[in-house]
Motif scaffolding. Structure first.
Motif, PDB file in Angstrom:
ATOM      1  N   GLU A 154      27.650  33.233  26.174  1.00 20.11           N
ATOM      2  CA  GLU A 154      28.835  32.485  26.416  1.00 20.11           C
ATOM      3  C   GLU A 154      29.053  31.247  25.537  1.00 20.11           C
ATOM      4  OE1 GLU A 154      28.596  31.460  30.798  1.00 20.11           O
ATOM      5  OE2 GLU A 154      29.190  33.202  31.312  1.00 20.11           O
ATOM      6  N   THR A 155      27.884  30.470  25.330  1.00 18.93           N
ATOM      7  CA  THR A 155      27.800  29.598  24.213  1.00 18.93           C
ATOM      8  C   THR A 155      28.496  29.970  22.911  1.00 18.93           C
ATOM      9  OG1 THR A 155      26.227  28.320  25.455  1.00 18.93           O
ATOM     10  CG2 THR A 155      26.697  27.777  23.082  1.00 18.93           C
ATOM     11  N   ILE A 156      27.831  31.219  22.562  1.00 18.46           N
ATOM     12  CA  ILE A 156      28.385  31.621  21.100  1.00 18.46           C
ATOM     13  C   ILE A 156      30.007  31.965  21.200  1.00 18.46           C
ATOM     14  CG2 ILE A 156      27.965  33.732  19.760  1.00 18.46           C
ATOM     15  CD1 ILE A 156      25.374  33.694  20.817  1.00 18.46           C
ATOM     16  N   ARG A 157      30.068  32.658  22.287  1.00 18.31           N
ATOM     17  CA  ARG A 157      31.592  32.845  22.743  1.00 18.31           C
ATOM     18  C   ARG A 157      32.741  32.060  22.590  1.00 18.31           C
ATOM     19  NH1 ARG A 157      35.039  37.396  24.137  1.00 18.31           N
ATOM     20  NH2 ARG A 157      37.163  36.865  23.855  1.00 18.31           N
ATOM     21  N   GLY A 158      31.837  30.788  23.281  1.00 20.26           N
ATOM     22  CA  GLY A 158      32.856  29.571  23.371  1.00 20.26           C
ATOM     23  C   GLY A 158      33.003  28.925  21.906  1.00 20.26           C
ATOM     24  N   LEU A 159      32.055  29.061  21.001  1.00 16.91           N
ATOM     25  CA  LEU A 159      32.151  28.576  19.693  1.00 16.91           C
ATOM     26  C   LEU A 159      33.184  29.441  19.043  1.00 16.91           C
ATOM     27  CD1 LEU A 159      28.403  27.690  18.988  1.00 16.91           C
ATOM     28  CD2 LEU A 159      30.341  26.146  18.648  1.00 16.91           C
ATOM     29  N   TRP A 160      32.946  30.972  19.111  1.00 20.58           N
ATOM     30  CA  TRP A 160      33.947  31.740  18.244  1.00 20.58           C
ATOM     31  C   TRP A 160      35.243  31.432  18.796  1.00 20.58           C
ATOM     32  CZ3 TRP A 160      36.728  35.879  19.603  1.00 20.58           C
ATOM     33  CH2 TRP A 160      37.277  36.787  18.572  1.00 20.58           C
ATOM     34  N   ASP A 161      35.333  31.290  20.136  1.00 17.65           N
ATOM     35  CA  ASP A 161      36.815  31.157  20.590  1.00 17.65           C
ATOM     36  C   ASP A 161      37.514  30.072  19.978  1.00 17.65           C
ATOM     37  OD1 ASP A 161      36.597  33.338  22.376  1.00 17.65           O
ATOM     38  OD2 ASP A 161      36.303  32.207  23.890  1.00 17.65           O
ATOM     39  N   ARG A 162      36.922  28.841  19.721  1.00 16.58           N
ATOM     40  CA  ARG A 162      37.536  27.930  18.822  1.00 16.58           C
ATOM     41  C   ARG A 162      38.230  28.253  17.751  1.00 16.58           C
ATOM     42  NH1 ARG A 162      33.424  22.600  18.799  1.00 16.58           N
ATOM     43  NH2 ARG A 162      33.066  22.407  21.014  1.00 16.58           N
ATOM     44  N   GLY A 163      37.949  29.729  17.219  1.00 17.76           N
ATOM     45  CA  GLY A 163      38.751  29.908  16.081  1.00 17.76           C
ATOM     46  C   GLY A 163      40.109  30.836  16.398  1.00 17.76           C
ATOM     47  N   ASP A 164      40.486  30.894  17.760  1.00 20.17           N
ATOM     48  CA  ASP A 164      41.663  31.517  17.877  1.00 20.17           C
ATOM     49  C   ASP A 164      42.984  31.215  17.524  1.00 20.17           C
ATOM     50  OD1 ASP A 164      40.024  33.349  19.582  1.00 20.17           O
ATOM     51  OD2 ASP A 164      40.638  32.377  21.676  1.00 20.17           O
ATOM     52  N   ARG A 165      43.053  29.932  17.125  1.00 18.50           N
ATOM     53  CA  ARG A 165      44.292  29.236  16.434  1.00 18.50           C
ATOM     54  C   ARG A 165      44.423  29.990  15.189  1.00 18.50           C
ATOM     55  NH1 ARG A 165      43.867  23.756  15.989  1.00 18.50           N
ATOM     56  NH2 ARG A 165      44.281  23.814  13.760  1.00 18.50           N
ATOM     57  N   ALA A 166      43.154  30.038  14.356  1.00 16.17           N
ATOM     58  CA  ALA A 166      43.237  30.555  13.086  1.00 16.17           C
ATOM     59  C   ALA A 166      43.521  32.236  13.246  1.00 16.17           C
ATOM     60  CB  ALA A 166      41.885  30.322  12.262  1.00 16.17           C
ATOM     61  N   ARG A 167      42.998  32.936  13.994  1.00 17.56           N
ATOM     62  CA  ARG A 167      43.101  34.504  14.320  1.00 17.56           C
ATOM     63  C   ARG A 167      44.306  34.851  14.588  1.00 17.56           C
ATOM     64  NH1 ARG A 167      37.588  33.618  15.356  1.00 17.56           N
ATOM     65  NH2 ARG A 167      38.266  33.138  17.617  1.00 17.56           N
ATOM     66  N   ARG A 168      45.424  33.589  15.290  1.00 20.13           N
ATOM     67  CA  ARG A 168      46.768  33.759  15.557  1.00 20.13           C
ATOM     68  C   ARG A 168      47.569  33.531  14.578  1.00 20.13           C
ATOM     69  NH1 ARG A 168      45.254  31.424  21.230  1.00 20.13           N
ATOM     70  NH2 ARG A 168      44.329  33.114  22.434  1.00 20.13           N
ATOM     71  N   GLY A 169      47.128  33.055  13.490  1.00 21.29           N
ATOM     72  CA  GLY A 169      48.129  32.843  12.406  1.00 21.29           C
ATOM     73  C   GLY A 169      48.202  31.447  11.795  1.00 21.29           C
ATOM     74  N   ASP A 170      47.516  30.599  12.298  1.00 22.99           N
ATOM     75  CA  ASP A 170      47.463  29.194  11.667  1.00 22.99           C
ATOM     76  C   ASP A 170      46.378  29.455  10.454  1.00 22.99           C
ATOM     77  OD1 ASP A 170      47.194  26.489  10.710  1.00 22.99           O
ATOM     78  OD2 ASP A 170      46.948  25.890  12.820  1.00 22.99           O
ATOM     79  N   GLN A 171      46.733  29.511   9.182  1.00 26.29           N
ATOM     80  CA  GLN A 171      45.839  29.742   8.186  1.00 26.29           C
ATOM     81  C   GLN A 171      44.854  28.511   8.010  1.00 26.29           C
ATOM     82  OE1 GLN A 171      48.255  31.023   4.737  1.00 26.29           O
ATOM     83  NE2 GLN A 171      48.023  32.966   5.676  1.00 26.29           N
ATOM     84  N   MET A 172      45.418  27.283   8.422  1.00 26.14           N
ATOM     85  CA  MET A 172      44.684  26.102   7.789  1.00 26.14           C
ATOM     86  C   MET A 172      43.647  25.871   9.242  1.00 26.14           C
ATOM     87  SD  MET A 172      45.381  25.448   5.059  1.00 26.14           S
ATOM     88  CE  MET A 172      44.780  23.893   4.750  1.00 26.14           C
ATOM     89  N   ALA A 173      43.699  26.487  10.048  1.00 26.70           N
ATOM     90  CA  ALA A 173      42.743  26.228  11.501  1.00 26.70           C
ATOM     91  C   ALA A 173      41.571  26.813  11.026  1.00 26.70           C
ATOM     92  CB  ALA A 173      43.187  26.685  12.739  1.00 26.70           C
ATOM     93  N   PRO A 174      40.200  26.345  11.535  1.00 30.84           N
ATOM     94  CA  PRO A 174      38.878  26.729  11.259  1.00 30.84           C
ATOM     95  C   PRO A 174      38.682  27.909  12.182  1.00 30.84           C
ATOM     96  CG  PRO A 174      38.950  24.620  12.491  1.00 30.84           C
ATOM     97  CD  PRO A 174      40.368  24.968  12.260  1.00 30.84           C
ATOM     98  N   ALA A 175      37.744  28.848  11.553  1.00 33.01           N
ATOM     99  CA  ALA A 175      37.240  30.023  12.212  1.00 33.01           C
ATOM    100  C   ALA A 175      35.973  30.512  11.573  1.00 33.01           C
ATOM    101  CB  ALA A 175      38.111  31.029  12.366  1.00 33.01           C
TER     102      ALA A 175
END
Length: 140
Positions: A114-135
């Motif tokens: 769950e911790t790993i998934r929580g970290l990975w989920d922080r990149g959702d904004r980038a994966r949804r199209g915000d190229q400048m967001a971290p992931a």
């Protein structure tokens, strides 16, 4: 095949699971792929899960941060430091691509996963199209 999958994970900052019989060379292949990726400028953060790590979030965080000489004073600081280490810019041409490779992940507890998934989920904004967001990409 594993190199192809890893390339796809990196390209989309995705998450993937590598599975197979004991002794077929998964760990060896991951080591080879990690070396190739690093030679291409990809930041590879690699953790091999041990019994001390598999059920302990703090031990997992130390395993990620330790090889990078990052020390923290609290669990919250460790989480932010891990995120800072992993947060790449995979969707811009000049951006740093980052992949977290977790070898021997089959014993990870639900809390660590769950911790790993929580970290990975922080990149959702980038994966949804915000190229400048971290992931970052993640391969278990």
């Amino acid at each position: 095949m594993l190199r192809f999958v890893t390339t796809q994970i990196l390209a989309g900052a995705e998450i993937g699971i590598c599975r197979g019989e004991v002794g077929i060379g998964k760990s060896f292949a991951l080591s080879q792929i990690a070396a190739e990726l690093e030679s291409e400028g990809v930041s590879v953060v690699r953790v091999t899960v041990t019994p001390a790590i598999e059920a302990n979030i703090n031990a997992f965080m130390r395993a990620v941060l330790g090889p990078n000489c990052i020390e923290t004073t609290s669990g919250a600081d460790a989480m932010e430091s891990v995120w800072s280490l992993l947060a790449g810019s995979p969707f811009v041409s000049w951006g740093q691509r980052v992949i977290l490779v977790i070898d021997e992940a089959q014993g990870l507890s639900v809390r660590v996963l769950e911790t790993i998934r929580g970290l990975w989920d922080r990149g959702d904004r980038a994966r949804r199209g915000d190229q400048m967001a971290p992931a970052f990409g993640c391969l278990l």
